[in-house]
Design a protein around this motif. Structure first.
Motif, mmCIF file in Angstrom:
data_model
loop_
_atom_site.group_PDB
_atom_site.id
_atom_site.type_symbol
_atom_site.label_atom_id
_atom_site.label_comp_id
_atom_site.label_asym_id
_atom_site.label_seq_id
_atom_site.Cartn_x
_atom_site.Cartn_y
_atom_site.Cartn_z
ATOM 1 N N LYS A 200 -12.497 -1.452 -0.315
ATOM 2 C CA LYS A 200 -11.530 -2.252 -1.068
ATOM 3 C C LYS A 200 -12.228 -3.143 -2.093
ATOM 4 N N TYR A 201 -13.298 -3.791 -1.682
ATOM 5 C CA TYR A 201 -14.003 -4.709 -2.588
ATOM 6 C C TYR A 201 -14.880 -3.955 -3.580
ATOM 7 N N VAL A 202 -15.402 -2.813 -3.175
ATOM 8 C CA VAL A 202 -16.145 -1.983 -4.123
ATOM 9 C C VAL A 202 -15.225 -1.548 -5.257
ATOM 10 N N ASN A 203 -14.002 -1.132 -4.904
ATOM 11 C CA ASN A 203 -13.042 -0.745 -5.939
ATOM 12 C C ASN A 203 -12.737 -1.901 -6.883
ATOM 13 N N MET A 204 -12.506 -3.072 -6.319
ATOM 14 C CA MET A 204 -12.117 -4.206 -7.157
ATOM 15 C C MET A 204 -13.227 -4.578 -8.137
ATOM 16 N N TYR A 205 -14.448 -4.697 -7.646
ATOM 17 C CA TYR A 205 -15.522 -5.139 -8.541
ATOM 18 C C TYR A 205 -16.039 -4.014 -9.429
ATOM 19 N N ALA A 206 -15.909 -2.766 -8.980
ATOM 20 C CA ALA A 206 -16.222 -1.655 -9.886
ATOM 21 C C ALA A 206 -15.188 -1.593 -11.007
ATOM 22 N N SER A 207 -13.917 -1.841 -10.679
ATOM 23 C CA SER A 207 -12.878 -1.854 -11.708
ATOM 24 C C SER A 207 -13.125 -2.976 -12.712
ATOM 25 N N ILE A 208 -13.510 -4.135 -12.220
ATOM 26 C CA ILE A 208 -13.824 -5.252 -13.111
ATOM 27 C C ILE A 208 -14.971 -4.878 -14.032
ATOM 28 N N VAL B 245 -7.474 4.538 -3.176
ATOM 29 C CA VAL B 245 -6.185 5.160 -2.841
ATOM 30 C C VAL B 245 -6.327 6.070 -1.629
ATOM 31 N N LEU B 246 -7.436 6.808 -1.541
ATOM 32 C CA LEU B 246 -7.623 7.736 -0.426
ATOM 33 C C LEU B 246 -7.785 7.010 0.917
ATOM 34 N N SER B 247 -8.154 5.728 0.877
ATOM 35 C CA SER B 247 -8.283 4.958 2.117
ATOM 36 C C SER B 247 -6.976 4.287 2.522
ATOM 37 N N LEU B 248 -5.965 4.322 1.657
ATOM 38 C CA LEU B 248 -4.725 3.606 1.938
ATOM 39 C C LEU B 248 -3.941 4.156 3.133
ATOM 40 N N TYR C 196 0.826 -1.211 0.000
ATOM 41 C CA TYR C 196 0.000 0.000 0.000
ATOM 42 C C TYR C 196 0.857 1.256 0.000
ATOM 43 N N THR C 197 2.032 1.209 0.614
ATOM 44 C CA THR C 197 2.935 2.364 0.593
ATOM 45 C C THR C 197 3.473 2.600 -0.815
ATOM 46 N N VAL C 198 3.790 1.515 -1.516
ATOM 47 C CA VAL C 198 4.336 1.627 -2.870
ATOM 48 C C VAL C 198 3.317 2.202 -3.850
ATOM 49 N N ILE C 199 2.049 1.800 -3.729
ATOM 50 C CA ILE C 199 1.059 2.225 -4.719
ATOM 51 C C ILE C 199 0.362 3.532 -4.343
ATOM 52 N N LEU C 200 0.575 4.038 -3.125
ATOM 53 C CA LEU C 200 -0.157 5.228 -2.674
ATOM 54 C C LEU C 200 0.116 6.446 -3.543
ATOM 55 N N VAL C 201 1.367 6.852 -3.659
ATOM 56 C CA VAL C 201 1.695 8.095 -4.374
ATOM 57 C C VAL C 201 1.419 7.988 -5.873
ATOM 58 N N PRO C 202 1.945 6.966 -6.579
ATOM 59 C CA PRO C 202 1.632 6.889 -8.015
ATOM 60 C C PRO C 202 0.150 6.695 -8.295
ATOM 61 N N GLY C 203 -0.540 5.960 -7.431
ATOM 62 C CA GLY C 203 -1.979 5.787 -7.623
ATOM 63 C C GLY C 203 -2.739 7.089 -7.443
ATOM 64 N N LEU C 204 -2.338 7.881 -6.449
ATOM 65 C CA LEU C 204 -2.998 9.163 -6.202
ATOM 66 C C LEU C 204 -2.751 10.135 -7.352
ATOM 67 N N ILE C 205 -1.488 10.301 -7.740
ATOM 68 C CA ILE C 205 -1.150 11.243 -8.813
ATOM 69 C C ILE C 205 -1.772 10.811 -10.131
ATOM 70 N N GLY C 206 -1.647 9.539 -10.457
ATOM 71 C CA GLY C 206 -2.145 9.052 -11.738
ATOM 72 C C GLY C 206 -3.645 9.209 -11.895
ATOM 73 N N ASN C 207 -4.404 8.901 -10.850
ATOM 74 C CA ASN C 207 -5.861 8.967 -10.973
ATOM 75 C C ASN C 207 -6.392 10.395 -10.869
ATOM 76 N N VAL C 208 -5.715 11.263 -10.115
ATOM 77 C CA VAL C 208 -6.107 12.677 -10.103
ATOM 78 C C VAL C 208 -5.876 13.296 -11.477
#
Length: 327
Positions: free
Chosen positions: A96-104, A67-70, A24-36
């Motif tokens: 977490k599960y809402v994100n996964m199945y919404a992404s699917i 990402v905001l919950s990480l 979660y630490t690794v994906i926090l910053v790139p996930g936040l910047i990329g999706n914003v």
């Protein structure tokens, strides 16, 4: 399955907390910047973009919500304590599960829409965009309702667990074998197998159309970009979500104490969290997919175009304001 066993798994806690905290630490910053950035690009230029942009916006919203919950999750796995209350614990777990199945869901929608665009390009119109919007709203409703069992099936037993325990370390509510198998089958079928079949079918049909010389869409560049988008959706699907759904039934049985071998029980409890970490990587992979498969995304993030983009946005805002004054 009627006989339950209890294996010693107390030493697994440090292992689980370590891999979750690192991931979660690794994906926090790139996930936040990329999706914003993705939301900025798609929102500011929604009238210029086309094809599956509505589904991309919703996919970015789903990723950003997770990402905001990480930070709260990272705090828990580093400090081994949850001081934020039971409601927030269950909400982050549910998110977490809402994100996964919404992404699917939205990856499947993007694949279908791109496949339809390359095969039937003349049928894409404003009506289709409105349909995409209605489908997105319906998809969010179905996903949010369908994911409710994940937090509802967790129970807090103050006699065996400290009050600061959270997330998947909370035990499952006892279920009958029939109820457990039914729920797992529905989750696997509707949440993964059907969308996977759609994504793979769209990839195959898109590739088949590209090989045909009489394909309706004659622009080779457009055909290539459409195929890259569909193929990227399939790759994200297989990398992030396939491993999780392969191990999910075994993890459910292990946490329900239905696995009769302690070695296999421990292997499941060690392996399934790794697949859950892979599922979380979609927050970073989706923006990469946007950049390499969407011209609008790459163009708007270029150094030369960003200043022009802000000027264009201000110009349109002023123009709209002047036109609306007489009304």
């Amino acid at each position: 399955m009627n006989d339950t066993i209890h294996c010693n798994t107390t030493d697994l806690q440090k292992y689980l907390h370590f891999i979750y905290a690192v991931t979660y630490t690794v994906i926090l910053v790139p996930g936040l910047i990329g999706n914003v950035l993705a939301l900025w690009v798609f929102y500011a230029y929604v009238k210029e973009t086309k094809k599956a942009v509505i589904f991309m916006i919703n996919l970015a919203i789903a990723d950003l919500a997770q990402v905001l919950s990480l930070p709260l999750r990272i705090y828990y796995y580093l400090n081994h304590s949850w001081p934020f209350g039971e409601f927030l614990c269950m909400f982050c777990f549910y998110l977490k599960y809402v994100n996964m199945y919404a992404s699917i869901f939205f990856l499947a929608c993007i694949s279908v829409r791109r496949c339809m665009f390359i095969i039937y390009p003349l049928r894409f119109s404003a009506t289709k965009r409105r349909f995409d919007l209605y489908l997105s709203v319906g998809g969010w409703f179905i996903v949010c309702v369908s994911c409710l069992p994940f937090p509802l099936l967790r129970q807090r037993d103050s006699n065996t667990l400290p009050m600061n325990t959270c997330f998947s370390e909370l035990p499952l509510v006892p279920l009958s074998p029939a109820a457990g198998i039914t729920m797992m089958s529905l989750a696997e079928l509707m949440g993964f197998l059907v969308p996977l079949a759609l994504v793979l079918t769209c990839s195959w049909k898109t590739a088949a159309c590209l090989r045909e010389k009489n394909c309706v869409l004659q622009d080779s560049g457009e055909k290539h970009k459409a195929f890259k988008m569909v193929l990227s959706c399939a790759l994200v699907f297989l990398i992030c979500f396939a491993p999780y759904h392969i191990t999910f039934p075994f993890d459910f049985l292990a946490k329900s104490n239905k696995v009769g071998n302690c070695t296999f029980h421990r292997a499941i409890l060690k392996g399934h969290p790794i697949t859950l970490c892979l599922a979380s990587l979609n927050c970073c992979l989706d923006p990469i997919m946007y950049y390499f498969t969407t011209d609008e995304f790459k163009r708007r993030l270029s150094r030369q175009d960003i200043p022009e983009s802000f000027q264009l946005h201000r110009k349109f805002s002023c123009t709209n304001g002047e036109e609306e004054k007489p009304l």
